[in-house]
Design a protein around this motif. Structure first.
Motif: not given
Length: 258
Positions: A136-156
């Motif tokens: 989970i941590d490994s995949s989450a690092a990849v996911f959080l480094n993709l700016p496309f999903y920021r503001g679309l699937l999550y709000n940090p």
């Protein structure tokens, strides 16, 4: 003339009563077939330029009234237990009758360049299986480094996460949508209660279903209330149960015929 009509009615009162009851029974059966429309009525003419632009938009980008969103708020989404339950929620929603697709963090993809074909390949970020904390941590690092999903699937900033559930448009325009929306709501709320996560649901499918079901229920309450109110008023006027019953019979027959 009126005397002749009155005498004719009294003379043929039994056949007329039978005819009246037969017509009332037929119209009552027709009234029982009345159904609630689940499609929105058009507020503007079909040849209006704005309406034509809207229809062109729908043909190009798809319908806009079949997406239900589930929002959760937590800072611990990538904890092993919560994330695996979130992944299970996505799987269960995909199996729900009427659900076309689900878009969320566990179903997110990443574009990877294929060196052989020199093309981009869409690969899932999170494996579709029970994950360990390290995975989970490994995949989450990849996911959080993709700016496309920021503001679309999550709000940090707020810790909010979104899951989009696409429902079949044909079901959204039928009575089946009540059961589909209730099942989606039940699964989402069950996930929230199990993990102590604040859960919210919104979207046109939910709003349209709740409003139409509420109108349908209130129509029944209103009809029953109007009958009881008419009964009380007539009873106060006539002070006789027989006269009240006769008057209510005329009112009910008139309503059925209408």
């Amino acid at each position: 003339m009126w005397t002749s009509i009155g005498k004719a009615i009294l003379r043929f009162r039994y056949p007329l009563i039978i005819l009246l009851l037969a017509i009332t029974a037929f119209l009552g059966w027709q009234a029982s077939q009345v159904k609630l429309s689940y499609e929105f009525t058009r507020a503007i003419p079909t040849d209006n330029p704005k309406y034509l632009i809207y229809q062109a938009f729908r043909q190009k980008f798809g319908d806009d009234g079949n997406l239900l969103v589930i929002g959760i708020r937590t800072r611990k989404l990538f904890d092993e237990k919560i994330f695996n339950d979130y992944l299970k929620l996505q799987r269960d929603l995909k199996k729900t009758h009427g659900v076309v697709d689900v878009v969320s963090v566990p179903s997110s993809i990443s574009l990877v360049r294929d060196e052989e074909t020199e093309r981009l390949r869409a690969l899932p970020i999170f494996p579709d299986t029970l994950l360990t904390k390290a995975q989970i941590d490994s995949s989450a690092a990849v996911f959080l480094n993709l700016p496309f999903y920021r503001g679309l699937l999550y709000n940090p900033e707020t810790g909010a996460w979104l899951m989009g559930v696409s429902v079949d448009p044909k079901i959204m325009n039928s009575p089946e949508r009540t059961g589909v929306v209730e099942e989606i709501t039940r699964r989402a709320e069950s996930f929230g209660l199990k993990n102590g996560v604040e859960t919210h649901l919104s979207g046109l499918p939910l709003i349209r279903t709740v409003v139409s079901d509420r109108i349908k229920a209130e129509m029944g309450y209103f009809l029953l209330g109007s009958v009881l109110l008419s009964l009380v008023i007539l009873l106060l006027f006539f002070r006789s149960w027989s006269a009240t019953a006769l008057s209510m019979g005329v009112v009910i027959i008139g309503v059925v015929w209408s």
